[in-house]
Write an enzyme that holds these catalytic residues in place. Sequence first.
Site, short mmCIF file in Angstrom:
data_model
loop_
_atom_site.label_atom_id
_atom_site.label_comp_id
_atom_site.label_asym_id
_atom_site.label_seq_id
_atom_site.Cartn_x
_atom_site.Cartn_y
_atom_site.Cartn_z
N TYR A 107 -45.16 -19.80 40.45
CA TYR A 107 -43.93 -19.85 39.68
C TYR A 107 -43.44 -18.46 39.28
O TYR A 107 -44.22 -17.58 38.92
CB TYR A 107 -44.15 -20.67 38.40
CG TYR A 107 -44.49 -22.11 38.65
CD1 TYR A 107 -43.49 -23.05 38.89
CD2 TYR A 107 -45.81 -22.55 38.66
CE1 TYR A 107 -43.80 -24.38 39.12
CE2 TYR A 107 -46.13 -23.87 38.89
CZ TYR A 107 -45.11 -24.78 39.12
OH TYR A 107 -45.43 -26.10 39.36
N ASN A 169 -47.97 -34.36 33.17
CA ASN A 169 -47.67 -33.36 34.19
C ASN A 169 -48.21 -31.99 33.80
O ASN A 169 -47.46 -31.00 33.69
CB ASN A 169 -46.16 -33.30 34.42
CG ASN A 169 -45.79 -33.28 35.89
OD1 ASN A 169 -46.46 -32.64 36.69
ND2 ASN A 169 -44.73 -33.96 36.24
N ALA A 231 -54.48 -41.69 46.60
CA ALA A 231 -54.89 -42.59 47.68
C ALA A 231 -55.70 -43.79 47.18
O ALA A 231 -55.89 -44.76 47.93
CB ALA A 231 -55.70 -41.82 48.73
N GLY A 233 -54.69 -45.65 44.71
CA GLY A 233 -53.76 -46.61 44.14
C GLY A 233 -53.41 -46.31 42.70
O GLY A 233 -53.51 -45.18 42.23
N GLY A 259 -45.82 -37.69 42.55
CA GLY A 259 -45.96 -38.22 41.19
C GLY A 259 -44.62 -38.47 40.54
O GLY A 259 -44.42 -39.46 39.83
N ASP A 260 -43.66 -37.56 40.77
CA ASP A 260 -42.32 -37.73 40.23
C ASP A 260 -41.66 -38.96 40.85
O ASP A 260 -40.97 -39.72 40.17
CB ASP A 260 -41.47 -36.49 40.51
CG ASP A 260 -42.11 -35.21 40.00
OD1 ASP A 260 -42.76 -35.26 38.93
OD2 ASP A 260 -41.98 -34.18 40.68
#
Length: 318
Positions: A107, A169, A231, A233, A259-260
């Site tokens: 970043y 997050n 993976a 679930g 995830g978003d």
Amino acid sequence: MPSKFGVFTLGDAMVTFNPSTTGPLRLVPSFERKAGGAEFNFAIGCSRLGLRSKWLSRLGKDEFGRFIYNFARGEGIDMDDVSFVEGYPTSLNFKEIREDGSGKTFYYRHQSPILTLRPDEITEKMFENIDVIHITGVFLAIDPKNVEIAKRVLEIARQKSIPVSFDPNIRLKLWTIEEARAVYYELFPYVDILLTGLDEIRLITGDDSDEALADLASRFSIDQLVIKDGANGSKVYQYGVWYAKEAFPVTAVDTVGAGDGFDAGYIYGYLHGLALEERLEFANAVGAIVTTVSGDNEGLPYLEEVLSYLKKEAVIER
């Protein structure tokens, strides 16, 4: 026809530079310019699923800021509460992607335009016709003042009885886990839907057992505690019962943004009254589709793509 459901989120957006090749960043010869950011991706994901998506942010008054603004408008996002700021450059990040689809993000967001947003700028008018408010830990981590902004948003949410979803997050490059944990525990009492990765909740609570998570939900009156486990679930806890759904098998190209996308898919299912297991399945499908495309939000699917995927139907193009 516009959706009857509106979603609000707030946070920073960045110009993302995607590598032309996989491998360590120092060996990548060139990059492709894209737009990204956790809340920004969520807003796009909701919009593509047909929800009315509203995003609050600040952008640098520069070419990169204009690029993000135009991109978001093209995605149908409500930009009424996004403005340009002089003297604060639009944030950047560079992605490193490995052969297995995993990666790192570097970043460059010093003096981010979002730093100019003030708590007194948050007004009740911003939340007209909003059915869910979504906040993430990325916004909270950028600057201590953002916690006060989030609290102002949460106060309005409570006054207007608007459900709140929260994704921790965690970004340990922006703050320590101790700092993050202290803030999260302040905000949990306002959260209706907690959307968290299994690894994240383990960092936050120190115990990811079903019993400990159920206790967390009970202690803070979290209506739905949703666990994302890639993976393996996902699962959700509500009213003393766990519901689980397996992941869709995919060959991951880029896991950034999955995830978003899951969050957007779950909120879509929640707003449309899907059963808990159906919400998980829908969200798992969105997350799976995202991983098959390189980029932060390029793989976020439209509603018809998700429905086709769930039915295992091939999309025929002529």
